[in-house]
Write a protein that holds these residues in place. Structure first.
Motif, PDB file in Angstrom:
ATOM      1  N   PHE A  89       0.822  -1.203   0.000  1.00  0.00           N
ATOM      2  CA  PHE A  89       0.000   0.000   0.000  1.00  0.00           C
ATOM      3  C   PHE A  89       0.859   1.258   0.000  1.00  0.00           C
ATOM      4  CE2 PHE A  89      -2.806  -3.158   1.938  1.00  0.00           C
ATOM      5  CZ  PHE A  89      -4.002  -2.917   1.275  1.00  0.00           C
ATOM      6  N   GLY A  90       0.243   2.353  -0.415  1.00  0.00           N
ATOM      7  CA  GLY A  90       0.863   3.663  -0.340  1.00  0.00           C
ATOM      8  C   GLY A  90      -0.222   4.712  -0.147  1.00  0.00           C
ATOM      9  N   ALA A  91       0.164   5.863   0.363  1.00  0.00           N
ATOM     10  CA  ALA A  91      -0.778   6.967   0.561  1.00  0.00           C
ATOM     11  C   ALA A  91      -0.149   8.243   0.024  1.00  0.00           C
ATOM     12  CB  ALA A  91      -1.129   7.124   2.042  1.00  0.00           C
ATOM     13  N   VAL A  92      -0.966   9.066  -0.630  1.00  0.00           N
ATOM     14  CA  VAL A  92      -0.494  10.311  -1.212  1.00  0.00           C
ATOM     15  C   VAL A  92      -1.477  11.421  -0.880  1.00  0.00           C
ATOM     16  CG1 VAL A  92       0.127  11.544  -3.326  1.00  0.00           C
ATOM     17  CG2 VAL A  92       0.639   9.105  -3.117  1.00  0.00           C
ATOM     18  N   GLY A  93      -0.954  12.548  -0.420  1.00  0.00           N
ATOM     19  CA  GLY A  93      -1.752  13.749  -0.213  1.00  0.00           C
ATOM     20  C   GLY A  93      -1.129  14.888  -0.990  1.00  0.00           C
ATOM     21  N   THR A  94      -1.956  15.692  -1.677  1.00  0.00           N
ATOM     22  CA  THR A  94      -1.426  16.754  -2.528  1.00  0.00           C
ATOM     23  C   THR A  94      -2.213  18.036  -2.355  1.00  0.00           C
ATOM     24  OG1 THR A  94      -0.732  15.134  -4.196  1.00  0.00           O
ATOM     25  CG2 THR A  94      -0.855  17.422  -4.894  1.00  0.00           C
ATOM     26  N   TYR A  95      -1.493  19.138  -2.251  1.00  0.00           N
ATOM     27  CA  TYR A  95      -2.110  20.462  -2.339  1.00  0.00           C
ATOM     28  C   TYR A  95      -1.546  21.168  -3.568  1.00  0.00           C
ATOM     29  CZ  TYR A  95      -2.748  25.438  -1.941  1.00  0.00           C
ATOM     30  OH  TYR A  95      -3.062  26.742  -2.247  1.00  0.00           O
ATOM     31  N   ASP A 114      -6.660  23.238  -4.414  1.00  0.00           N
ATOM     32  CA  ASP A 114      -7.140  21.860  -4.509  1.00  0.00           C
ATOM     33  C   ASP A 114      -6.406  20.958  -3.525  1.00  0.00           C
ATOM     34  OD1 ASP A 114      -8.790  19.895  -6.104  1.00  0.00           O
ATOM     35  OD2 ASP A 114      -6.808  18.992  -6.325  1.00  0.00           O
ATOM     36  N   PHE A 115      -7.170  20.180  -2.764  1.00  0.00           N
ATOM     37  CA  PHE A 115      -6.634  19.183  -1.838  1.00  0.00           C
ATOM     38  C   PHE A 115      -7.030  17.794  -2.329  1.00  0.00           C
ATOM     39  CE2 PHE A 115      -6.933  23.016   0.672  1.00  0.00           C
ATOM     40  CZ  PHE A 115      -5.761  23.001   1.420  1.00  0.00           C
ATOM     41  N   ARG A 116      -6.071  16.867  -2.330  1.00  0.00           N
ATOM     42  CA  ARG A 116      -6.340  15.511  -2.796  1.00  0.00           C
ATOM     43  C   ARG A 116      -5.734  14.503  -1.825  1.00  0.00           C
ATOM     44  NH1 ARG A 116      -4.930  15.892  -9.301  1.00  0.00           N
ATOM     45  NH2 ARG A 116      -6.318  17.654  -9.743  1.00  0.00           N
ATOM     46  N   LEU A 117      -6.468  13.455  -1.575  1.00  0.00           N
ATOM     47  CA  LEU A 117      -5.989  12.343  -0.759  1.00  0.00           C
ATOM     48  C   LEU A 117      -6.229  11.054  -1.537  1.00  0.00           C
ATOM     49  CD1 LEU A 117      -7.399  13.288   2.774  1.00  0.00           C
ATOM     50  CD2 LEU A 117      -5.027  13.512   1.978  1.00  0.00           C
ATOM     51  N   GLY A 118      -5.221  10.190  -1.542  1.00  0.00           N
ATOM     52  CA  GLY A 118      -5.372   8.949  -2.276  1.00  0.00           C
ATOM     53  C   GLY A 118      -4.686   7.784  -1.588  1.00  0.00           C
ATOM     54  N   VAL A 119      -5.235   6.602  -1.782  1.00  0.00           N
ATOM     55  CA  VAL A 119      -4.646   5.363  -1.290  1.00  0.00           C
ATOM     56  C   VAL A 119      -4.388   4.477  -2.496  1.00  0.00           C
ATOM     57  CG1 VAL A 119      -4.949   3.320   0.152  1.00  0.00           C
ATOM     58  CG2 VAL A 119      -5.849   5.523   0.914  1.00  0.00           C
ATOM     59  N   THR A 120      -3.169   3.974  -2.601  1.00  0.00           N
ATOM     60  CA  THR A 120      -2.801   3.127  -3.728  1.00  0.00           C
ATOM     61  C   THR A 120      -2.474   1.718  -3.241  1.00  0.00           C
ATOM     62  OG1 THR A 120      -0.456   3.722  -3.574  1.00  0.00           O
ATOM     63  CG2 THR A 120      -1.857   5.099  -4.968  1.00  0.00           C
ATOM     64  N   ALA A 121      -2.623   0.764  -4.129  1.00  0.00           N
ATOM     65  CA  ALA A 121      -2.290  -0.626  -3.810  1.00  0.00           C
ATOM     66  C   ALA A 121      -1.671  -1.277  -5.039  1.00  0.00           C
ATOM     67  CB  ALA A 121      -3.532  -1.398  -3.380  1.00  0.00           C
ATOM     68  N   GLU A 122      -0.633  -2.048  -4.814  1.00  0.00           N
ATOM     69  CA  GLU A 122      -0.021  -2.869  -5.854  1.00  0.00           C
ATOM     70  C   GLU A 122      -0.180  -4.321  -5.437  1.00  0.00           C
ATOM     71  OE1 GLU A 122       3.935  -1.748  -6.888  1.00  0.00           O
ATOM     72  OE2 GLU A 122       3.608   0.343  -6.325  1.00  0.00           O
ATOM     73  N   LEU A 123      -0.681  -5.124  -6.345  1.00  0.00           N
ATOM     74  CA  LEU A 123      -0.963  -6.513  -5.993  1.00  0.00           C
ATOM     75  C   LEU A 123      -0.947  -7.387  -7.232  1.00  0.00           C
ATOM     76  CD1 LEU A 123      -4.785  -6.963  -5.667  1.00  0.00           C
ATOM     77  CD2 LEU A 123      -3.799  -4.720  -6.087  1.00  0.00           C
ATOM     78  N   GLY A 124      -0.880  -8.686  -6.994  1.00  0.00           N
ATOM     79  CA  GLY A 124      -1.076  -9.641  -8.061  1.00  0.00           C
ATOM     80  C   GLY A 124      -2.516 -10.117  -8.005  1.00  0.00           C
ATOM     81  N   LEU A 125      -3.302  -9.818  -9.017  1.00  0.00           N
ATOM     82  CA  LEU A 125      -4.713 -10.197  -9.059  1.00  0.00           C
ATOM     83  C   LEU A 125      -4.882 -11.315 -10.077  1.00  0.00           C
ATOM     84  CD1 LEU A 125      -7.502  -9.462  -7.903  1.00  0.00           C
ATOM     85  CD2 LEU A 125      -7.784  -7.875  -9.816  1.00  0.00           C
ATOM     86  N   PHE A 126      -5.189 -12.538  -9.589  1.00  0.00           N
ATOM     87  CA  PHE A 126      -5.266 -13.724 -10.432  1.00  0.00           C
ATOM     88  C   PHE A 126      -3.956 -13.920 -11.213  1.00  0.00           C
ATOM     89  CE2 PHE A 126      -9.703 -12.386  -9.936  1.00  0.00           C
ATOM     90  CZ  PHE A 126     -10.245 -13.557  -9.416  1.00  0.00           C
ATOM     91  N   GLY A 127      -2.827 -13.606 -10.543  1.00  0.00           N
ATOM     92  CA  GLY A 127      -1.536 -13.798 -11.174  1.00  0.00           C
ATOM     93  C   GLY A 127      -1.099 -12.666 -12.087  1.00  0.00           C
ATOM     94  N   VAL A 128      -1.891 -11.586 -12.180  1.00  0.00           N
ATOM     95  CA  VAL A 128      -1.568 -10.469 -13.060  1.00  0.00           C
ATOM     96  C   VAL A 128      -1.170  -9.259 -12.209  1.00  0.00           C
ATOM     97  CG1 VAL A 128      -2.436  -8.888 -14.828  1.00  0.00           C
ATOM     98  CG2 VAL A 128      -3.191 -11.282 -14.802  1.00  0.00           C
ATOM     99  N   PRO A 129       0.023  -8.655 -12.417  1.00  0.00           N
ATOM    100  CA  PRO A 129       0.402  -7.455 -11.670  1.00  0.00           C
ATOM    101  C   PRO A 129      -0.617  -6.341 -11.894  1.00  0.00           C
ATOM    102  CG  PRO A 129       2.289  -8.351 -12.851  1.00  0.00           C
ATOM    103  CD  PRO A 129       1.081  -9.101 -13.341  1.00  0.00           C
ATOM    104  N   THR A 130      -1.172  -5.807 -10.828  1.00  0.00           N
ATOM    105  CA  THR A 130      -2.289  -4.866 -10.914  1.00  0.00           C
ATOM    106  C   THR A 130      -2.056  -3.691  -9.969  1.00  0.00           C
ATOM    107  OG1 THR A 130      -3.785  -6.719 -11.378  1.00  0.00           O
ATOM    108  CG2 THR A 130      -4.799  -4.635 -10.716  1.00  0.00           C
ATOM    109  N   SER A 131      -2.489  -2.508 -10.394  1.00  0.00           N
ATOM    110  CA  SER A 131      -2.443  -1.325  -9.543  1.00  0.00           C
ATOM    111  C   SER A 131      -3.861  -0.807  -9.337  1.00  0.00           C
ATOM    112  CB  SER A 131      -1.583  -0.224 -10.181  1.00  0.00           C
ATOM    113  OG  SER A 131      -2.148   0.201 -11.411  1.00  0.00           O
TER     114      SER A 131
END
Length: 237
Positions: free
Chosen positions: A32-38, A53-70
């Motif tokens: 996981f990762g988290a990003v905040g931006t102004y 502008d204020f932005r908040l985001g949560v990201t995830a990198e994973l293998g989904l059914f064997g496929v690298p996915t973001s």
């Protein structure tokens, strides 16, 4: 309706080098990762979408059914907008005759309140490929509207990497296939991280310049140049 954050396909291309997950599991290698931006302005696809502008985001990198996915879930708010966005993407290496080795990418984007820039679209599919040309990594992405209409908008991106000590540079050229015209050009410089961290969180200032071409038949209301400054906070888990 207004627009919020959109994920670039160049970001999706980076997942092509991730280790593949086991085909015997649905989800593997989760991080996981988290990003905040102004930013002083939110300019998206060449158009002003609000100030402070204020932005908040949560990201995830994973293998989904064997496929690298973001995946990314983000929230954005300013004087003109307040909405959530979701993105899910993957990338894969392959070879195109004459062009050679490239990274193909596919990303699904959803906007909770839609967007009034280049049509009115609530969800779209970005399909394209990228290639390292030495001086820069270049990508081409065509967005296909799933729900709504986006006037066949697409982008050509260039990532120049670190051009000077701690300074990274990226560029984007937008276009619409419906009338074969360019929409805008954008250049972003990520500056050196501030010399401190709080709870392992990096602080990265950035500068952005955007020039929107005229003659856009009313879709682009603020033709000309805009300059944006901002600060991004990021942390990996």
């Amino acid at each position: 309706m207004t627009k919020k954050i959109v994920l670039t396909m160049m970001a999706a291309a980076s997942f092509a080098t991730a280790g593949s997950a086991s085909a015997d599991s649905v989800v593997d290698g989760l991080s996981f990762g988290a990003v905040g931006t102004y930013s002083t302005q939110d300019i998206w696809r060449g158009q002003h979408q609000g100030d402070d502008d204020f932005r908040l985001g949560v990201t995830a990198e994973l293998g989904l059914f064997g496929v690298p996915t973001s995946a990314k879930l983000a929230w954005s708010e300013n004087e003109l907008q307040n909405e959530f966005e979701f993105s899910l993407g993957t990338a894969r290496d392959f070879t195109i005759p004459v062009i050679g080795d490239v990274v193909g990418h596919v990303t699904f984007n959803y906007y909770s309140e839609g967007t009034d820039v280049v049509g009115d679209v609530e969800s779209e599919l970005g399909v394209g490929f990228g290639k390292d040309l030495g001086l820069a990594s270049v990508s081409l992405t065509q967005f296909i509207a799933v729900e709504g209409d986006n006037s066949s908008y697409g982008e050509i991106g260039a990532n120049f990497g670190e051009v000077y000590e701690g300074i990274s540079l990226t560029g984007t050229l937008g276009y619409v296939l419906d009338d074969f015209k360019a929409t805008h050009v954008e250049l972003t410089a990520d500056l050196p991280n501030l010399p401190f961290e709080v709870l392992d969180t990096a602080f990265t200032p950035f500068l952005k310049g955007v020039y929107t071409f005229d003659g856009r038949e009313g879709i682009w209301a603020n033709d000309g140049a805009e300059f944006i400054a901002g600060l991004s906070l990021s942390r990996s888990f």
